[in-house]
Design a protein around this motif. Structure first.
Motif, PDB file in Angstrom:
ATOM      1  N   ALA A 285      -0.892  -6.909 -10.569  1.00 18.22           N
ATOM      2  CA  ALA A 285      -1.243  -7.904  -9.559  1.00 18.22           C
ATOM      3  C   ALA A 285      -0.013  -8.673  -9.091  1.00 18.22           C
ATOM      4  CB  ALA A 285      -2.297  -8.862 -10.123  1.00 18.22           C
ATOM      5  N   ARG A 286       0.841  -9.043 -10.053  1.00 19.73           N
ATOM      6  CA  ARG A 286       2.063  -9.768  -9.685  1.00 19.73           C
ATOM      7  C   ARG A 286       2.969  -8.922  -8.803  1.00 19.73           C
ATOM      8  NH1 ARG A 286       6.647  -8.726 -11.067  1.00 19.73           N
ATOM      9  NH2 ARG A 286       5.988  -7.436 -12.827  1.00 19.73           N
ATOM     10  N   TYR A 287       3.142  -7.671  -9.198  1.00 20.85           N
ATOM     11  CA  TYR A 287       4.037  -6.785  -8.458  1.00 20.85           C
ATOM     12  C   TYR A 287       3.469  -6.480  -7.072  1.00 20.85           C
ATOM     13  CZ  TYR A 287       7.468  -2.991  -7.913  1.00 20.85           C
ATOM     14  OH  TYR A 287       8.490  -2.185  -7.483  1.00 20.85           O
ATOM     15  N   SER A 288       2.171  -6.299  -6.974  1.00 19.94           N
ATOM     16  CA  SER A 288       1.544  -6.052  -5.680  1.00 19.94           C
ATOM     17  C   SER A 288       1.735  -7.236  -4.738  1.00 19.94           C
ATOM     18  CB  SER A 288       0.052  -5.750  -5.856  1.00 19.94           C
ATOM     19  OG  SER A 288      -0.138  -4.491  -6.470  1.00 19.94           O
ATOM     20  N   ALA A 289       1.714  -8.447  -5.284  1.00 23.09           N
ATOM     21  CA  ALA A 289       1.959  -9.628  -4.453  1.00 23.09           C
ATOM     22  C   ALA A 289       3.384  -9.617  -3.897  1.00 23.09           C
ATOM     23  CB  ALA A 289       1.711 -10.896  -5.263  1.00 23.09           C
ATOM     24  N   GLU A 290       4.353  -9.170  -4.700  1.00 21.50           N
ATOM     25  CA  GLU A 290       5.730  -9.055  -4.211  1.00 21.50           C
ATOM     26  C   GLU A 290       5.830  -8.003  -3.113  1.00 21.50           C
ATOM     27  OE1 GLU A 290       9.072  -9.639  -7.159  1.00 21.50           O
ATOM     28  OE2 GLU A 290       7.495  -8.979  -8.532  1.00 21.50           O
TER      29      GLU A 290
END
Length: 312
Positions: A174-179
């Motif tokens: 989820a964090r990486y997808s936000a980036e």
């Protein structure tokens, strides 16, 4: 043989295989990064871009490695005996799919490991030219939106492999997808400053179809899939004609191929050479694109900067 036992024997196997490789004419440069593991499950990916994406999901729980090294050309890669041995030591192999790894089917058949295709679910774009016409363009990772699908597939594969850490994989994904979404938003906003008639992306290889689609760019290229030795006079003439008819401000080429064909376009038209773009491989750690996010930002900055700054 259990995978943990294989790893305890890894050093001895590596030494023996090193001798075999030297005897067969291969060198240490043919050996993929990584050696005997530290006890974590081993995930083997087919190229460096995919390895970096996977590491962002894995965190510290998995040992993620790439078969090919930084700077390698992925399409025509030929696995070495050491690669096959590394695959047999893996708990999971990730590949891009979509025909990118032409060598992969035979390779994975020789390996004792499950694998997952990270591009599953992508809305593909077909190649329209040459012998590849009608086949899906494999470069789906050049879209930050597509890579969010890659991430979801990787989260699922890692959770199946290591259920005890599934919550961490989901949070990391989820964090990486936000980036990734942030970079997509930056790209669209930056291209807003480029006059619509100049929103053309001209490259050596047709590796940017997905990025062009998502960003509202018109794409053309010399060849559809890495094969610069097949750049024909007609292909070069077609690009020259496109550049002249559309008043294209700048053209580009990829890091893993020769830019000589594109320089012929530059010489014939006077168009600016906008710079080198990265697609199939990351750079070394001290290079310009040591991570996938760095690769995206480099390419976006290079494309936007050249389209805005190069007048004709």
């Amino acid at each position: 043989m259990p995978k943990n036992l294989r790893r305890r024997l890894g050093a001895a196997v590596a030494t023996a295989l090193g001798a075999v490789l030297l005897a067969s004419g291969c060198t240490v440069a043919d050996v993929p990064a990584g050696g005997p593991g530290d006890g974590r499950p081993v995930v083997l990916t087919t190229f460096t871009v995919l390895a970096d994406i996977a590491r962002n999901v894995a965190g510290d729980h998995l040992d993620v490695r790439s078969i090919t090294r930084a700077g390698a050309e992925i399409h025509g890669y030929e696995p070495s005996p050491r690669d096959v041995a590394a695959a047999s030591d893996a708990d999971l192999i990730l590949d891009n799919g979509l025909g990118l790894e032409a060598w992969f089917a035979q390779f994975v058949a020789s390996a004792d490991a499950p694998h997952a295709v990270v591009s599953d679910g992508i809305d593909t774009i077909d190649i329209t030219g040459d012998a590849y016409a009608g086949k899906p363009n494999p470069h789906a990772w050049m879209s930050p939106l597509n890579v969010q699908i890659y991430v979801a597939n990787i989260v699922a594969a890692f959770s199946d492999l290591d259920p005890g850490n599934a919550a961490d994989y989901a949070a990391n994904g989820a964090r990486y997808s936000a980036e990734l979404q942030g970079i997509q938003d930056e790209l669209v906003a930056a291209l807003g400053a480029v006059p619509e008639r100049q929103r053309a992306l001209v490259t050596c290889e047709g590796a940017f179809s997905y990025l062009a689609r998502d960003a509202g760019l018109t794409e053309t290229y010399i060849w559809p899939v890495n094969a610069e030795q097949q750049a024909t006079p007609q292909q070069i003439r077609d690009v020259i004609e496109f550049v002249e008819q559309n008043d294209v401000p700048a053209v580009f080429c990829e890091s893993t191929v020769s830019d000589r064909p594109m320089q012929q376009v530059v010489d014939a038209t006077g168009v600016a050479f906008g710079g080198t773009l990265y697609v199939d491989s990351l750079s070394e750690a001290d290079g310009p694109v040591p991570t996938y996010l760095d690769l995206l930002r480099h390419d976006v900055d290079t494309i936007v900067g050249a389209l805005i700054g190069s007048g004709r």
